[in-house]
Design a protein around this motif. Structure first.
Motif, PDB file in Angstrom:
ATOM      1  N   GLY A  52       0.794  -1.221   0.000  1.00 47.96           N
ATOM      2  CA  GLY A  52       0.000   0.000   0.000  1.00 47.96           C
ATOM      3  C   GLY A  52       0.824   1.268   0.000  1.00 47.96           C
ATOM      4  O   GLY A  52       0.279   2.362  -0.225  1.00 47.96           O
ATOM      5  N   SER A  53       2.142   1.206   0.234  1.00 53.40           N
ATOM      6  CA  SER A  53       2.990   2.398   0.242  1.00 53.40           C
ATOM      7  C   SER A  53       3.140   2.941  -1.176  1.00 53.40           C
ATOM      8  O   SER A  53       2.974   2.216  -2.169  1.00 53.40           O
ATOM      9  CB  SER A  53       4.365   2.050   0.827  1.00 53.40           C
ATOM     10  N   GLN A  54       3.495   4.272  -1.270  1.00 53.27           N
ATOM     11  CA  GLN A  54       3.632   4.951  -2.557  1.00 53.27           C
ATOM     12  C   GLN A  54       5.045   5.525  -2.693  1.00 53.27           C
ATOM     13  O   GLN A  54       5.646   5.964  -1.710  1.00 53.27           O
ATOM     14  CB  GLN A  54       2.603   6.077  -2.711  1.00 53.27           C
ATOM     15  N   CYS A  55       5.529   5.532  -3.969  1.00 58.70           N
ATOM     16  CA  CYS A  55       6.808   6.152  -4.309  1.00 58.70           C
ATOM     17  C   CYS A  55       6.560   7.077  -5.494  1.00 58.70           C
ATOM     18  O   CYS A  55       5.993   6.651  -6.520  1.00 58.70           O
ATOM     19  CB  CYS A  55       7.850   5.086  -4.649  1.00 58.70           C
ATOM     20  N   MET A  56       6.969   8.394  -5.361  1.00 56.75           N
ATOM     21  CA  MET A  56       6.687   9.411  -6.381  1.00 56.75           C
ATOM     22  C   MET A  56       7.988   9.809  -7.072  1.00 56.75           C
ATOM     23  O   MET A  56       9.043   9.904  -6.443  1.00 56.75           O
ATOM     24  CB  MET A  56       6.028  10.626  -5.744  1.00 56.75           C
ATOM     25  N   PHE A  57       7.914  10.066  -8.420  1.00 58.03           N
ATOM     26  CA  PHE A  57       9.065  10.426  -9.246  1.00 58.03           C
ATOM     27  C   PHE A  57       8.856  11.798  -9.868  1.00 58.03           C
ATOM     28  O   PHE A  57       7.754  12.128 -10.333  1.00 58.03           O
ATOM     29  CB  PHE A  57       9.281   9.384 -10.350  1.00 58.03           C
ATOM     30  N   ARG A  88       4.835  -6.726  -5.371  1.00 62.18           N
ATOM     31  CA  ARG A  88       5.385  -6.092  -6.565  1.00 62.18           C
ATOM     32  C   ARG A  88       4.782  -4.704  -6.743  1.00 62.18           C
ATOM     33  O   ARG A  88       3.646  -4.451  -6.334  1.00 62.18           O
ATOM     34  CB  ARG A  88       5.113  -6.945  -7.813  1.00 62.18           C
ATOM     35  N   TRP A  89       5.580  -3.806  -7.364  1.00 62.97           N
ATOM     36  CA  TRP A  89       5.075  -2.478  -7.692  1.00 62.97           C
ATOM     37  C   TRP A  89       4.114  -2.595  -8.867  1.00 62.97           C
ATOM     38  O   TRP A  89       4.236  -3.483  -9.700  1.00 62.97           O
ATOM     39  CB  TRP A  89       6.231  -1.532  -8.040  1.00 62.97           C
ATOM     40  N   LEU A 119       4.121   5.126  -8.116  1.00 63.74           N
ATOM     41  CA  LEU A 119       4.026   3.665  -8.084  1.00 63.74           C
ATOM     42  C   LEU A 119       3.529   3.231  -6.716  1.00 63.74           C
ATOM     43  O   LEU A 119       3.882   3.832  -5.683  1.00 63.74           O
ATOM     44  CB  LEU A 119       5.376   3.021  -8.379  1.00 63.74           C
ATOM     45  N   ILE A 120       2.694   2.154  -6.661  1.00 64.35           N
ATOM     46  CA  ILE A 120       2.085   1.662  -5.427  1.00 64.35           C
ATOM     47  C   ILE A 120       2.535   0.209  -5.213  1.00 64.35           C
ATOM     48  O   ILE A 120       2.518  -0.612  -6.135  1.00 64.35           O
ATOM     49  CB  ILE A 120       0.549   1.744  -5.499  1.00 64.35           C
TER      50      ILE A 120
END
Length: 846
Positions: free
Chosen positions: A282-287, A308-309, A301-302
């Motif tokens: 459930g965590s998010q990564c922003m670019f 897996r993302w 991406l979640i």
């Protein structure tokens, strides 16, 4: 009150040539000193002064006096596989003593004395002959297997046989049996008893689920299945099986929470949020891309429940479009602006090497959207082919004969029965698009018959064997009593006018070789090839008695009339007991009062190596032939293994591989592995097998027709890789060329086919010198003449002559000659020598 007791020393020998000089007249009480000197013209050999010790022993052996002018000839040499005990001099009255290395024993006297009167040795130097003791073959226990030296022929002293039971069975008895020096095993074959046990209950892992047979008292063969709840993954085996010994085949698996892996920072951009290893579901990564660059892909991406993302990492690309790099095609080159970052409007041009042509656009242009306007072209070979070939009248073709045949292709021509080929039977497509010759034709054969077949010496024929035998006729061969057939028993007349093979031979039935017993020797006709009625006589060395028949006779069945005898030691003196070395064990006759000839074997525990002799022998003087060995620590590793040509190696294959390491091998496409697929490093520092090789998948060779007035047998139509084709000629014709062709790996024969030419009818009976013809001598072309050695009398005593190679060379000698087409015999003639010349005082020059 303490009384010190001294022992007397043994009295000294007196020799006429020896003078004792001492104040106390050389007594033999403790403290006495004896000084020796020799008469004029004599010389002392040994220590000139010796003393009597309190323990009753002299400090040195008594010396002797020799006359340097008296020598025995010839100078003695140590026997092969043997050695001198102390120094061996050729002066008068000097005694030379002999010994043998491990695995060999003396044949003859162990001590030879130089007689000062006759100036000759008391006997010839002894020989060292091999020792061999075998234990009987061991049976395999029901529901078990055996491994090691268990089959009798490989069961020597100190060799071992290991036993194992199948799954569900337990071994009762000794797991390892050892072959003793007396030819018996140190125990009985064990048995395998069935064991049936139930398995205990398996618990459910945290956040997991179990199904199947998982409870208490689960029977052998039961299966328990494991799985995890959503958001978790299984660590371990998903299915456990109950073994026959009441245990599960693996540990209970665990359920571990799923997390996502680390995301990389894009070039010319940044990332923020939960982006590292172990990111929870459930965590998010922003670019975010730097100014002047745009994001290609998803910016956020979640981490999903499967660990897996939800998408691949995005990238940051320049806002100004450019084209990617272009590769040169195989067998071609490129020119122009073809590299990474090519601006819009750039062109890249492609060219092909000689013998190739371009398929596709030769020039590509970079478009405004950053892509090239066409795909990269390819270079294809310009192919030259040959025209179609048609079968001749009354014939057929096979191979690559149609239109479009590539260079190197071959077309094979053959004729129907009653016709023969005229011209080249094999045409090859050349690089210029032309066949190597014009097509052959099939011409009629004259009426075909086969020549007469005569019975071989000591044999008879039956069936259709006469001259002018028609095609398909069969001639049968058999031998007289005391002879056996060598070759085909039935020959058939072929359509070529030749028989399908050569006339067989009738050779004498012979008995196998008899070896001398340990501590003894054999004389007479004992070698391989002894004829029925031959006699082999056995006798033993001094100190040994013969057990069994002393004379064996070769029977008409090709077997000896009894088993070979043995030589048993006559007990005289015994040796003291031996102790096992630290970190080692001993086996054999090692205890107190071991009789003469006893052998004691030493081995070390795993991780230790033996330093010294592994086998000690009790000598006739009551002493062991060497000091007991030691077991010292040594790290055991295996050497590096080479990579097989056209193959690869995997695993632990380098220098210093530890015991138990495994090296695996695999071949490239088009090759097959010949040998073991994986090798294991053993406890003795060696690999269990040789490195395998990668052999190219073989091709077949073209069919071969029989030569005119001849025949072929074997793998000839067509040939197979490593197969052989054998040629023969009709009676009255000789073979010109190679008689045997081998099909090579490249699909061609090893030589051109031979031909049959009319020639001589045979050879004259050979002159053999000291040899004698054994049974028969076939003087026809291709016939064999077997011969051996005869008996002769020397000094009114019977001397056993032996088929022996020339001592001046190392070439081996054949016991038969072959009659060749020129009427000459081929093959080396043997030399007949006395088998035991030293028993009869015979000398000869090699």
């Amino acid at each position: 009150m303490f009384i010190e007791v001294y022992n007397s020393c043994p009295p000294l020998n007196s020799l006429d040539d020896q003078i004792i000089v001492s104040d106390n007249e050389c007594g033999n009480e403790a403290g006495d000193v004896c000084t020796f000197s020799c008469k004029r013209n004599y010389q002392v050999i040994g220590t000139a002064e010796i003393s009597c010790l309190p323990n009753g022993q002299w400090t040195r052996q008594q010396p002797i006096c020799i006359d340097p002018s008296i020598r025995c000839t010839p100078q003695l040499t140590a026997p092969v596989n043997g050695f001198f005990i102390d120094e061996c001099l050729s002066f008068g009255n000097f005694v030379c003593r002999f010994g043998c290395i491990q695995g060999f024993s003396l044949l003859g006297s162990s001590a030879v004395r130089c007689d000062a009167t006759t100036r000759s040795w008391s006997s010839n130097a002894p020989q060292c002959v091999p020792q061999q003791v075998n234990c009987p073959a061991l049976s395999t226990p029901p529901n078990g297997v055996k491994d090691g030296s268990c089959n009798g022929y490989d069961s020597f002293a100190a060799s071992t046989c290991n036993f194992f039971c199948n799954a569900g069975y337990q071994l009762q008895g000794m797991r390892v049996l050892t072959c003793l020096n007396n030819g018996a095993w140190n125990g009985n074959v064990p048995t395998c008893v069935r064991v049936v046990l139930a398995c205990p209950a398996l618990p459910t892992p945290v956040n997991g689920i179990i199904t199947g047979v998982c409870g208490n008292n689960s029977p052998p063969g039961s299966t328990c299945n494991f799985s995890c709840r959503p958001g978790y993954r299984l660590i371990g085996q998903s299915a456990l099986r109950c073994n026959s010994d009441g245990t599960w085949n693996a540990n209970i698996p665990q359920c571990q929470a799923l997390t996502c892996s680390r995301l990389r920072t894009p070039e010319n951009g940044q990332k923020t949020g939960n982006c590292e290893n172990g990111t929870p579901v459930g965590s998010q990564c922003m670019f975010i891309c730097n100014p002047g660059f745009e994001t290609i892909g998803q910016a956020v991406l979640i981490c999903q429940s499967n660990g897996r993302w939800n998408a691949d990492e995005p990238r940051c690309e320049s806002a100004i479009p450019t084209c990617s790099a272009l590769d040169a095609p195989e067998y071609g080159t490129k020119a122009g602006v073809c590299d990474e970052g090519a601006p819009v409007g750039s062109t890249c041009t492609f060219f092909c090497n000689n013998g190739y042509r371009l398929r596709g656009e030769q020039r590509l242009v970079c478009q405004p959207d950053g892509s090239w306007d066409e795909e990269i072209p390819i270079c294809i070979r310009q192919v030259i082919t040959c025209r179609e070939l048609r079968p001749p009248a009354n014939g057929a073709i096979q191979g690559t004969c149609r239109a479009g045949a590539m260079a190197g292709s071959r077309c094979l021509f053959s004729c129907t029965p009653g016709f023969q080929i005229q011209g080249e039977p094999i045409l090859t497509c050349l690089a210029n698009g032309q066949w190597s010759s014009i097509s052959p034709t099939c011409i009629p054969l004259p009426r075909v018959t086969c020549s007469e077949l005569r019975p071989p010496p000591n044999g008879i024929t039956s069936g259709m064997c006469e001259s002018n035998s028609s095609v398909g006729s069969q001639c049968s061969f058999s031998c007289n009593p005391g002879f056996r057939l060598l070759g085909s028993a039935v020959l058939t007349c072929l359509s070529s006018g030749a028989w399908n093979g050569i006339t067989p031979q009738c050779i004498p039935i012979t008995c196998p070789q008899l070896r001398p017993p340990s501590n003894g020797f054999a004389s007479g006709m004992c070698e391989n090839g002894s004829l029925p009625g031959s006699r082999c006589t056995f006798s033993c060395n001094p100190g040994f008695n013969l057990r069994g028949s002393g004379v064996l006779i070769c029977l008409l069945s090709g077997q000896w009339n009894n088993n070979p005898p043995t030589c048993a030691a006559v007990p005289t003196t015994t040796c003291r007991g031996l102790q096992a070395p630290q970190n080692g064990v001993l086996a054999g006759m090692c205890g107190e009062n071991s009789p003469i000839g006893s052998r004691c074997s030493f081995t070390c525990n795993p991780g230790f190596v033996l330093q010294g002799s592994s086998i000690l022998t009790c000598l006739s003087n009551g002493n062991w032939n060497s000091l007991p060995p030691l077991c010292i620590t040594q790290e055991i590793t295996c050497p590096a293994l080479d990579r097989p040509e056209n193959g690869i190696r995997l695993g632990t294959c380098q220098e210093g591989a530890p015991v138990g390491a495994i090296c695996r091998f695999r071949c490239e496409p088009g090759y097959t592995l010949l040998g073991k697929r994986q090798l294991v490093c053993q406890v003795d520092g060696t690999w269990d097998e040789e490195v395998p090789e990668c052999r190219e998948v073989g091709r077949s060779c073209p069919s071969i027709n029989p030569p005119l007035f001849g025949s072929v047998t074997g793998n000839c139509n067509p040939g197979v890789e490593n197969g052989i084709c054998i040629f023969g000629c009709n009676t009255g014709y000789n073979l010109v060329g190679t008689p045997v062709l081998v099909c090579l790996r490249n699909g061609s024969w090893s030589a051109n086919p031979p031909s049959c030419r009319r020639g001589r009818q045979g050879c004259r009976v050979p002159i053999l010198g000291t040899g004698v013809i054994m049974g028969y001598c076939n003087t026809a072309i291709g016939g064999l003449c077997y011969y051996g050695c005869r008996y002769a009398g020397v000094s009114k005593r019977r001397v056993d002559y032996l088929y022996s190679p020339n001592a001046a060379t190392s070439e081996s000698r054949s016991s038969y000659l072959v009659c060749r087409e020129a009427g000459q015999w081929t093959g080396s003639r043997i030399i007949c020598r006395p088998r035991f010349p030293f028993l009869y005082g015979i000398s000869f020059a090699g």
